[in-house]
Motif scaffolding. Structure first.
Motif, PDB file in Angstrom:
ATOM      1  N   GLU A 177       0.729  -0.932   0.212  1.00  0.00           N
ATOM      2  CA  GLU A 177       0.367  -0.271   0.167  1.00  0.00           C
ATOM      3  C   GLU A 177       0.923   0.828   0.113  1.00  0.00           C
ATOM      4  O   GLU A 177       1.485   1.245   0.458  1.00  0.00           O
ATOM      5  CB  GLU A 177      -0.787   0.254   1.324  1.00  0.00           C
ATOM      6  CG  GLU A 177      -1.752  -1.163   1.363  1.00  0.00           C
ATOM      7  CD  GLU A 177      -3.207  -0.506   2.287  1.00  0.00           C
ATOM      8  OE1 GLU A 177      -4.055  -1.000   1.806  1.00  0.00           O
ATOM      9  OE2 GLU A 177      -2.837  -0.082   3.464  1.00  0.00           O
ATOM     10  N   ARG A 178      -0.022   2.132  -1.160  1.00  0.00           N
ATOM     11  CA  ARG A 178       0.679   3.410  -0.429  1.00  0.00           C
ATOM     12  C   ARG A 178      -0.003   4.320   0.305  1.00  0.00           C
ATOM     13  O   ARG A 178      -0.804   4.638   0.032  1.00  0.00           O
ATOM     14  CB  ARG A 178       1.265   4.577  -1.606  1.00  0.00           C
ATOM     15  CG  ARG A 178       1.769   5.386  -1.675  1.00  0.00           C
ATOM     16  CD  ARG A 178       3.051   5.219  -3.557  1.00  0.00           C
ATOM     17  NE  ARG A 178       3.661   5.683  -3.551  1.00  0.00           N
ATOM     18  CZ  ARG A 178       5.086   5.796  -2.794  1.00  0.00           C
ATOM     19  NH1 ARG A 178       5.302   4.809  -2.665  1.00  0.00           N
ATOM     20  NH2 ARG A 178       5.780   6.619  -2.564  1.00  0.00           N
ATOM     21  N   SER A 179       0.481   5.968   0.980  1.00  0.00           N
ATOM     22  CA  SER A 179       0.173   6.718   1.701  1.00  0.00           C
ATOM     23  C   SER A 179       0.440   7.988   1.723  1.00  0.00           C
ATOM     24  O   SER A 179       1.591   7.721   1.532  1.00  0.00           O
ATOM     25  CB  SER A 179      -0.135   5.313   3.138  1.00  0.00           C
ATOM     26  OG  SER A 179       1.346   5.226   3.775  1.00  0.00           O
TER      27      SER A 179
ATOM     28  N   VAL B 115      -0.057  15.773   9.326  1.00  0.00           N
ATOM     29  CA  VAL B 115      -1.978  14.879   8.101  1.00  0.00           C
ATOM     30  C   VAL B 115      -1.696  13.984   8.176  1.00  0.00           C
ATOM     31  O   VAL B 115      -0.357  14.094   6.526  1.00  0.00           O
ATOM     32  CB  VAL B 115      -2.654  15.793   8.160  1.00  0.00           C
ATOM     33  CG1 VAL B 115      -3.555  15.082   7.498  1.00  0.00           C
ATOM     34  CG2 VAL B 115      -2.657  16.772   9.114  1.00  0.00           C
ATOM     35  N   GLY B 116      -1.277  12.604   7.479  1.00  0.00           N
ATOM     36  CA  GLY B 116      -1.071  11.286   6.653  1.00  0.00           C
ATOM     37  C   GLY B 116      -2.416  10.762   7.036  1.00  0.00           C
ATOM     38  O   GLY B 116      -3.504  10.987   7.821  1.00  0.00           O
ATOM     39  N   GLY B 117      -2.494  10.011   5.438  1.00  0.00           N
ATOM     40  CA  GLY B 117      -3.934   8.407   5.167  1.00  0.00           C
ATOM     41  C   GLY B 117      -4.044   8.403   4.090  1.00  0.00           C
ATOM     42  O   GLY B 117      -2.921   8.317   3.471  1.00  0.00           O
ATOM     43  N   GLU B 118      -4.923   8.649   3.431  1.00  0.00           N
ATOM     44  CA  GLU B 118      -5.502   8.485   2.202  1.00  0.00           C
ATOM     45  C   GLU B 118      -4.716   7.041   1.388  1.00  0.00           C
ATOM     46  O   GLU B 118      -4.207   7.223   0.660  1.00  0.00           O
ATOM     47  CB  GLU B 118      -5.073   9.576   1.123  1.00  0.00           C
ATOM     48  CG  GLU B 118      -6.230  10.342   1.418  1.00  0.00           C
ATOM     49  CD  GLU B 118      -7.248  10.663   1.592  1.00  0.00           C
ATOM     50  OE1 GLU B 118      -7.876   9.835  -0.155  1.00  0.00           O
ATOM     51  OE2 GLU B 118      -7.918  10.501   1.863  1.00  0.00           O
ATOM     52  N   SER B 119      -4.437   5.701   2.353  1.00  0.00           N
ATOM     53  CA  SER B 119      -4.251   4.586   1.903  1.00  0.00           C
ATOM     54  C   SER B 119      -4.810   3.806   1.003  1.00  0.00           C
ATOM     55  O   SER B 119      -6.094   3.838   0.499  1.00  0.00           O
ATOM     56  CB  SER B 119      -3.587   3.703   3.047  1.00  0.00           C
ATOM     57  OG  SER B 119      -2.877   4.522   4.501  1.00  0.00           O
TER      58      SER B 119
ATOM     59  N   LEU C 252      -2.277  12.839  -6.677  1.00  0.00           N
ATOM     60  CA  LEU C 252      -2.417  14.688  -6.547  1.00  0.00           C
ATOM     61  C   LEU C 252      -3.651  14.682  -5.605  1.00  0.00           C
ATOM     62  O   LEU C 252      -3.352  15.256  -4.689  1.00  0.00           O
ATOM     63  CB  LEU C 252      -1.857  15.246  -7.762  1.00  0.00           C
ATOM     64  CG  LEU C 252      -1.462  15.140  -8.625  1.00  0.00           C
ATOM     65  CD1 LEU C 252      -0.978  16.380  -9.146  1.00  0.00           C
ATOM     66  CD2 LEU C 252       0.213  16.466  -6.842  1.00  0.00           C
ATOM     67  N   ALA C 253      -4.829  13.154  -5.653  1.00  0.00           N
ATOM     68  CA  ALA C 253      -6.497  14.147  -5.212  1.00  0.00           C
ATOM     69  C   ALA C 253      -5.505  13.455  -3.808  1.00  0.00           C
ATOM     70  O   ALA C 253      -6.935  13.789  -2.799  1.00  0.00           O
ATOM     71  CB  ALA C 253      -7.325  13.098  -5.392  1.00  0.00           C
ATOM     72  N   CYS C 254      -5.155  12.671  -3.394  1.00  0.00           N
ATOM     73  CA  CYS C 254      -4.906  11.659  -2.513  1.00  0.00           C
ATOM     74  C   CYS C 254      -4.598  13.282  -1.223  1.00  0.00           C
ATOM     75  O   CYS C 254      -5.039  13.456  -0.387  1.00  0.00           O
ATOM     76  CB  CYS C 254      -3.901  11.025  -2.252  1.00  0.00           C
ATOM     77  SG  CYS C 254      -4.676   9.495  -2.486  1.00  0.00           S
TER      78      CYS C 254
END
Length: 503
Positions: A248-250, A290-294, A304-306
């Motif tokens: 996965e990518r985050s 701030v992180g996330g959007e895995s 870029l939308a992530c």
């Protein structure tokens, strides 16, 4: 507030010493492949036991996943303990907690011993929920904490500017600047005569009593033991790691804000995932991370939308005045969500692997170094059996193996029949896309000067078709997560060979 034009980790905005490439064949006692937290810490522990160690990295040291982390040093890995009790049992779940707690203590001990200024601070860690469904999950996790004797539990002491339904706290976890920490360890390794080589990609290993590591430039290293700390094992030896790891990518943003930045480290229990913590930027100013959007690596093209989703979240709850840094990272999850650490297969006891840290590489990478250094020096380690790569867990492995490889098969077929293409003339500057060249699929990137580069988009690992990643400007594999730059050079494995250049 606009995003930065290019992806750049805040941790990498720090001067690191450079090292030469390997230019000759060598013999040593220990070869460590991968200079992130796992490789560097393993080299540190081995050299302190008197071993002769060589450390290799395919690029620049600390430039892989470790340089692009959220840098939480925590045994709280989401709502993991209730699941672990179910899948591996209470005794092993407790060992998993103790191993991560031991790693936190070790990092603290090392930074104190060597007087490393790495912005280390103890912080309570929280998983919070905003729905009734997550509230029930958090309550079950609290029961798991009680069973396992974890220092924490349900908490109302949450420093967040929005309403939550519940939260669980694990006390006295930590955060730091990983590059500052590891750069100091690299300096120590250099003093101890550890030979360090950058831009030296290992592409093969010949097994035997003294395994031989073959580099991309055909130079080799012969040693008693090899440690593959390259994130994704580039050499499999019938361990079938490519089929036992989900990639996965985050994404992460460093955000400046005029509002109060929370104390503590936070992760939500709902979707989409959100990670929140404070940090200190290169100028010494406090910022919000701030992180996330895995998502499964290579399966979203508009990455870029992530970043934009994270920006919108930060702006809604904290107000954004500036975004100095954005970056993304890749990580692997094993079939039972417990890392693979130890001999790569039972038939190859002197070739070791460490992978599958499920986004918690600061503690688990340190755990891996402890386990591997003990195995190599034939010392007892209380966690070695828990992380043994050859284990089989009937409750999780069969189901997750089937799901993961069905997804890989779907992406393989999807790529082969994909007819979506652009004309080269349609590309904007700094844009990439799949195009057709002489009737065949190809990847085209047009740089800021308008010059185009064409590559074959067939992954050199197992033949899946690559997708364009617009956030990182790379070609990414949706099957096993290999990544290539616009010239076709390998950025991340398991692939070891570059893409064929078509122009």
């Amino acid at each position: 507030m606009r995003l930065p034009g290019a992806s750049q980790s805040m941790w990498r905005d720090f001067q690191i010493e450079s090292f030469p490439s390997l230019e000759e064949g060598l013999k040593t006692e220990m070869t460590v492949i991968g200079a992130g937290i796992t490789g560097i810490t393993t080299a540190y522990l081995l050299v302190n036991q008197g071993y002769d160690v060589v450390l290799l990295d395919a690029g620049q040291i600390i430039s892989g996943a470790t340089g692009y982390t959220t840098a939480k040093i925590s045994a709280q890995h989401g709502l993991v303990y209730d699941d672990l009790i179910e899948t591996i049992g209470e005794e092993k779940a407790k060992l998993y907690y103790e191993a991560n707690r031991s790693a936190l203590n070790m990092i603290d001990d090392i930074r104190k011993k060597h007087e490393i200024d790495c912005d280390f601070s103890y912080q309570d860690a929280f998983v919070y929920g905003e729905s009734e469904q997550s509230k029930k999950k958090i309550e079950k996790e609290a029961e798991a904490y009680e069973k396992l004797g974890i220092d924490g539990g349900l908490s109302d002491d949450v420093d967040l500017p929005f309403k939550i339904s519940s939260a669980i706290k694990m006390k006295d976890q930590a955060q730091f600047h990983p590059v500052k920490y590891l750069a100091a360890l690299v300096g120590y390794l250099k003093e101890k005569n550890v030979r360090i080589y950058e831009n030296t990609r290992a592409v093969d290993i010949k097994k035997g009593q003294k395994p031989e590591v073959i580099a991309e430039n055909d130079h080799s290293l012969t040693s008693d033991h090899v440690v593959i700390a390259s994130h994704f094992p580039f050499k499999d030896f019938e361990g079938v790691y490519f089929a036992r790891l989900h990639v996965e990518r985050s994404y992460s943003l460093a955000v400046k804000t005029d509002t109060k930045i929370p104390e503590g480290m936070y992760l939500n229990a709902d979707q989409p995932k959100r990670s929140i913590r404070n940090a200190v930027d290169p100028s010494g100013e406090k910022v919000l991370l701030v992180g996330g959007e895995s998502h499964t690596s290579g399966q979203i093209e508009d990455t870029l939308a992530c970043y934009e989703n994270l920006r919108a979240f930060a702006d809604e709850h904290f107000g954004v005045t500036e975004i100095p840094h954005r970056w993304s990272a890749q990580d692997m999850t094993t079939l039972d969500k417990v890392p693979y650490i130890g001999p790569i297969t039972e038939k190859n006891p002197n070739i070791h692997v460490a992978t599958g840290f499920t986004k918690w590489g600061m503690t688990l990478g340190t755990v891996a170094a402890q386990v591997l250094s003990d195995l190599i020096s034939e010392k007892e380690n209380p966690y070695a059996e828990l992380f043994k790569p050859s284990r089989f867990n009937a409750k999780s492995d069969v189901k997750n193996f089937t799901v993961e490889n069905a997804d890989v098969a779907k992406e393989f077929v999807k790529g082969k029949i994909d007819r979506r293409t652009k004309e080269i003339d349609e590309l904007e500057h700094d844009e990439g896309a799949v195009v057709k060249v002489n009737g065949k699929r190809a990847g085209c990137f047009k740089n800021s000067a308008g010059k185009t580069t064409l590559v074959d988009t067939t992954c050199t690992h197992m033949g899946c078709e690559l997708n364009w990643n617009n956030g990182e400007k790379s070609w990414d594999c949706p099957c096993h997560g290999s990544r290539f730059n616009t010239d076709g050079k390998v950025i991340e494995g398991p692939a070891t060979k570059p893409l064929e250049k078509l122009s």
